[in-house]
Design a protein around this motif. Structure first.
Motif, short mmCIF file in Angstrom:
data_model
loop_
_atom_site.label_atom_id
_atom_site.label_comp_id
_atom_site.label_asym_id
_atom_site.label_seq_id
_atom_site.Cartn_x
_atom_site.Cartn_y
_atom_site.Cartn_z
N ARG A 35 1.67 20.68 37.72
CA ARG A 35 3.02 20.39 38.16
C ARG A 35 3.52 19.06 37.61
NH1 ARG A 35 7.02 23.39 39.84
NH2 ARG A 35 5.54 24.55 41.12
N ILE A 37 7.24 16.38 37.25
CA ILE A 37 8.56 16.02 37.77
C ILE A 37 9.27 15.17 36.72
CG2 ILE A 37 9.83 14.82 39.61
CD1 ILE A 37 7.26 15.24 41.34
N THR A 50 14.16 16.97 38.47
CA THR A 50 13.84 18.38 38.24
C THR A 50 12.33 18.52 38.19
OG1 THR A 50 13.94 18.11 35.83
CG2 THR A 50 15.96 18.83 36.94
N SER A 51 11.84 19.73 38.33
CA SER A 51 10.39 19.93 38.33
C SER A 51 10.02 21.13 37.47
CB SER A 51 9.86 20.13 39.75
OG SER A 51 10.38 21.33 40.31
N THR A 75 7.06 20.92 28.43
CA THR A 75 7.28 21.26 29.84
C THR A 75 8.51 22.14 29.99
OG1 THR A 75 7.68 20.37 32.04
CG2 THR A 75 8.61 19.14 30.22
N ALA A 77 10.22 21.84 32.86
CA ALA A 77 11.10 21.09 33.76
C ALA A 77 12.43 20.88 33.05
CB ALA A 77 10.47 19.74 34.12
N SER A 91 2.28 15.03 40.09
CA SER A 91 2.61 15.26 41.50
C SER A 91 2.29 14.05 42.38
CB SER A 91 1.86 16.50 42.02
OG SER A 91 0.47 16.37 41.81
#
Length: 253
Positions: A35, A37, A50-51, A75, A77, A91
């Motif tokens: 994950r 961000i 945004t993620s 990514t 994102a 994260s």
């Protein structure tokens, strides 16, 4: 990264708020699917978050100036115009990259964004700070050996060629003219007309500390300053070792 005295005073008078700087995470430890961000200013909408996830690692992309940017983090994102220069966080909120560009046919996010790895950003930041301090005479310049080292993948091939009897050390791939390495007659790799690689010297220790990878040597050299005399142990292709006493020069910028 650096500021004038006036700017420091201006910021110091803006109130009693204190800010904790973001911490670096390890971009080399990222895994596909992890994950992420992204924070930025897309289309002028500041502080947008945004993620997404790590889509791929070690991507090579071409910048707007035609320059090649290597080892990028890919990514999904949402990254749009205005996100460039914004942080890419894991994260835990640690910085693992700096958003830099997207691939799109419409000019907006298509789920393919790229960030420069945080490890590379940290290294570049340290060099910029170091250079600024050298220019303003706050510290001596970083020491420079003038020897280029074979990449780890090439080193693995050379080790295999030599029968895996080589464990520690890094292969010298080139020696800069008028450099400390040249002054002590350090021997680099040579390529014959037939395409055969002749192994030269291998740096196995600096100041008595064993060197196993290119990164080990680079980390050691970053702590050295101009004028410092360093003992460097090298080994030739026949297994003969010798100690070279090198006086480092200022690192060219």
């Amino acid at each position: 990264i650096s500021a004038t005295k006036d700017a420091d005073e201006e910021f110091s008078n803006e109130g009693d708020e204190t800010y904790t700087p973001v911490q670096y995470g390890s971009s080399s430890s990222l895994l596909v699917g992890q994950r992420l961000i992204a924070i930025g200013n897309p289309f002028g909408l500041d502080q947008t978050v945004t993620s997404g996830v790590v889509s791929a690692l070690n991507r090579e992309v071409t910048g707007v100036a035609g320059n090649i940017i290597r080892n990028c983090i890919q990514t999904d994102a949402a990254i749009n115009p205005g996100n460039s220069g914004g942080p890419l966080l894991n994260s835990k909120g640690d910085l693992v990259g700096v958003n830099t560009m997207i691939i799109t046919t419409s000019g907006s996010n298509a789920g393919i964004g790229f960030a420069i790895p945080g490890d590379k950003v940290r290294e570049a930041t340290k060099e910029i700070i170091s250079k600024d301090r050298v220019v303003t005479y706050q510290r001596k310049a970083q020491g420079w050996l003038g020897a280029e080292i074979a990449r780890n993948d090439l080193a693995a091939i050379l080790r295999k060629k030599m029968g895996q009897r080589i464990i520690e050390g890094v292969f010298v791939s080139a020696v800069k003219p008028d450099s400390p390495a040249k002054d002590v007659d350090m021997k680099p790799l040579k390529l014959t007309e037939e395409g055969t690689v002749i192994v030269g010297d291998r740096i196995v220790a600096v100041g008595g500390k064993v060197v196993n990878t290119k990164e080990d040597l680079e980390e050691d050299m970053r702590s050295r300053v101009e004028g410092e005399q360093v003992s460097i142990t090298v080994e030739d292709a026949d297994g003969n070792r010798r100690v070279l006493y090198v006086k480092l020069m200022p690192k060219p910028y």
